[in-house]
Design an enzyme around this catalytic site. Structure first.
Site, PDB file in Angstrom:
ATOM      1  CD  GLU A 168      -2.872  -1.432   2.389  1.00 23.77           C
ATOM      2  OE1 GLU A 168      -2.567  -0.037   3.510  1.00 23.77           O
ATOM      3  OE2 GLU A 168      -3.699  -2.107   2.305  1.00 23.77           O
ATOM      4  CD  GLU A 275      -4.398  -7.699   0.856  1.00 23.74           C
ATOM      5  OE1 GLU A 275      -5.410  -7.491   1.742  1.00 23.74           O
ATOM      6  OE2 GLU A 275      -3.186  -7.484   1.062  1.00 23.74           O
TER       7      GLU A 275
HETATM    8  C1  XIL Z   1      -6.220  -6.253   7.386  1.00 20.06           C
HETATM    9  C2  XIL Z   1      -6.708  -7.636   8.523  1.00 20.06           C
HETATM   10  O1  XIL Z   1      -8.260  -8.295   7.682  1.00 20.06           O
HETATM   11  C3  XIL Z   1      -7.559  -7.083   9.803  1.00 20.06           C
HETATM   12  O2  XIL Z   1      -7.542  -8.654  10.400  1.00 20.06           O
HETATM   13  C4  XIL Z   1      -6.222  -5.648  10.508  1.00 20.06           C
HETATM   14  O3  XIL Z   1      -6.803  -5.404  11.452  1.00 20.06           O
HETATM   15  C5  XIL Z   1      -5.889  -5.360   9.479  1.00 20.06           C
HETATM   16  O4  XIL Z   1      -5.282  -5.531   8.239  1.00 20.06           O
HETATM   17  N1  XIL Z   1      -4.644  -4.826   2.714  1.00 20.06           N
HETATM   18  C6  XIL Z   1      -3.809  -5.647   3.468  1.00 20.06           C
HETATM   19  C7  XIL Z   1      -4.666  -6.591   4.006  1.00 20.06           C
HETATM   20  O5  XIL Z   1      -3.104  -5.785   2.989  1.00 20.06           O
HETATM   21  O6  XIL Z   1      -3.125  -6.898   5.355  1.00 20.06           O
HETATM   22  C8  XIL Z   1      -5.873  -6.262   5.306  1.00 20.06           C
HETATM   23  O7  XIL Z   1      -5.664  -7.259   6.341  1.00 20.06           O
HETATM   24  C9  XIL Z   1      -6.473  -5.413   5.067  1.00 20.06           C
HETATM   25  C10 XIL Z   1      -6.202  -4.441   3.915  1.00 20.06           C
END
Ligand code: XIL
Length: 368
Positions: A168, A275
């Site tokens: 990110e 994701e």
């Molecule tokens: C999120 C997880 O799902 C949560 O459990 C945690 O609290 C925060 O992170 N982008 C990402 C992931 O790269 O690591 C994130 O995951 C969601 C957004």
């Protein structure tokens, strides 16, 4: 029996490929039905239909829940740690490390012949105290940065199929790169190049990824992400894979996912749909009946699968969903009315699962 209650050892390869494909297409032709499939039998196994690794994120505690572990072993061939391979878990305030849960995930993956994907080394959202304390001392900061990456990547060397090295990096509106502790201490581009180089030194073979979200919904962000990848490659960063998180909302217009995945594929590097989930409550069209939002969700999953399948085989790194059951989704923790995944809270396959299977089966059939 629900999918969650599937006999764990049922040989998923017992059906012939032709039988699997014909069955899936017949199932998909059955027309409209309730969002969750009736619990008539085990849900068709995603990993059996995919011509590439099919993944899901997990938490260590899920592995001890037979219902979730059963879904994972039936449907996926790759797992990503949802948060326990991030600094927030692995790096202690003392500067020491905590590897117990990541090790359990690595052992689970190994025991079930799954791949483990490492997520994520450097992420603006992680602000460990020990780094904050060193922010004024560039040399100490840089040494600790290198030490962290070296320790973590070195420990899982040979046990992971890849790492998200930079997560990110681009601002939400796509106007610039994010400004944060890591960029301030080590430079906007240099902290990224450095992370890739240090990770490569610690693991000479694992594919090293950059990863980001909203690439399909914010054109300027996709644009800047692509420019960033070009700059990193030009600067000699051993970046070898491109992640597209694909956290979408159900009102995403058709075609956006296709364009985005194709654009990322143009680098010729492996692509990870890393994701995916599709929120039905974050959509603007909340007045749209829920059934329509669920239908849109299923169409988006199918579109992502089709776009991913359109990549050359060597570029299809993996297709990962951000959780198995709605009940464990991070989005449902925020809004209990959301239902962004392929299985409901009882582990029953939803129409989104049917859409994924149908898209995968059609592609298999087309490939003979
Ligand atoms: C999120 C997880 O799902 C949560 O459990 C945690 O609290 C925060 O992170 N982008 C990402 C992931 O790269 O690591 C994130 O995951 C969601 C957004």
């Amino acid at each position: 029996m629900t999918a969650a209650g599937d006999p764990p050892g049922e040989p998923s390869g017992s059906l012939s490929r032709r039988g699997i494909v014909a069955g899936a297409l017949a199932l998909a032709a059955c027309g409209p039905r309730a969002n969750s499939q009736p619990a008539a039998g085990p849900a068709l196994a995603l990993k059996d239909f995919a011509l590439f690794p099919f993944g899901a994120c997990v938490q260590a505690s899920h592995l001890e829940d037979p219902a979730i572990a059963g879904l994972l072993t039936r449907h996926v061939s790759q797992i990503t740690a949802e948060w326990e391979m991030k600094m927030e878990y692995m790096l202690l305030d003392t500067g020491g490390f905590r590897f117990d849960r990541p090790d359990r995930m690595a052992a689970f993956a190994q025991a079930h012949a799954m791949r483990l994907f490492g997520h994520a080394l450097i992420w603006y959202a992680q602000k460990p105290i020990i780094f904050q304390d060193m922010a004024a001392d560039r040399a100490a900061f840089a040494a600790a940065y290198d030490r962290y990456i070296t320790a973590v990547v070195g420990r899982y060397r040979g046990r992971v199929c890849g790492w998200d090295v930079i997560n990110e990096a681009v601002k939400d509106d796509g106007s610039a790169l994010r400004d944060h502790m890591w960029s301030q201490a080590l430079g906007e581009l240099d902290h990224m190049t450095r992370a890739f180089k240090v990770a490569r030194a610690a693991d000479p073979v694992a594919p090293l990824f950059i990863n980001d979200y909203n690439l399909e919904s914010v054109p300027a962000k996709l644009d800047l992400y692509q420019r960033l990848i070009e700059r990193l490659l030009k600067a000699g960063a051993p970046l070898s894979g491109i992640g597209c998180q694909t956290h979408c909302n159900a009102d995403l217009p058709a075609g956006a996912l296709t364009r985005t995945i194709a654009a990322l594929g143009r680098f010729g590097l492996p692509v990870h749909v890393s994701e995916m989930d599709v929120s039905i409550t974050r959509s603007r069209g909340l007045l749209t009946p829920r059934a329509e939002r669920e239908a849109a969700q299923a169409r988006l999953y199918a579109e992502a699968i089709q776009a991913f399948c359109d990549l050359p085989a060597r570029q299809r790194f993996a297709f990962t969903v951000w959780g198995m059951r709605d009940s464990e989704s991070w989005l449902v923790r925020e809004n209990r009315n959301d239902a962004p995944l392929l299985f409901d809270g009882q582990g029953r396959a939803k129409s989104s699962h049917g859409a994924v299977i149908k898209a995968l089966a059609a592609r298999r059939k087309a490939q003979g």
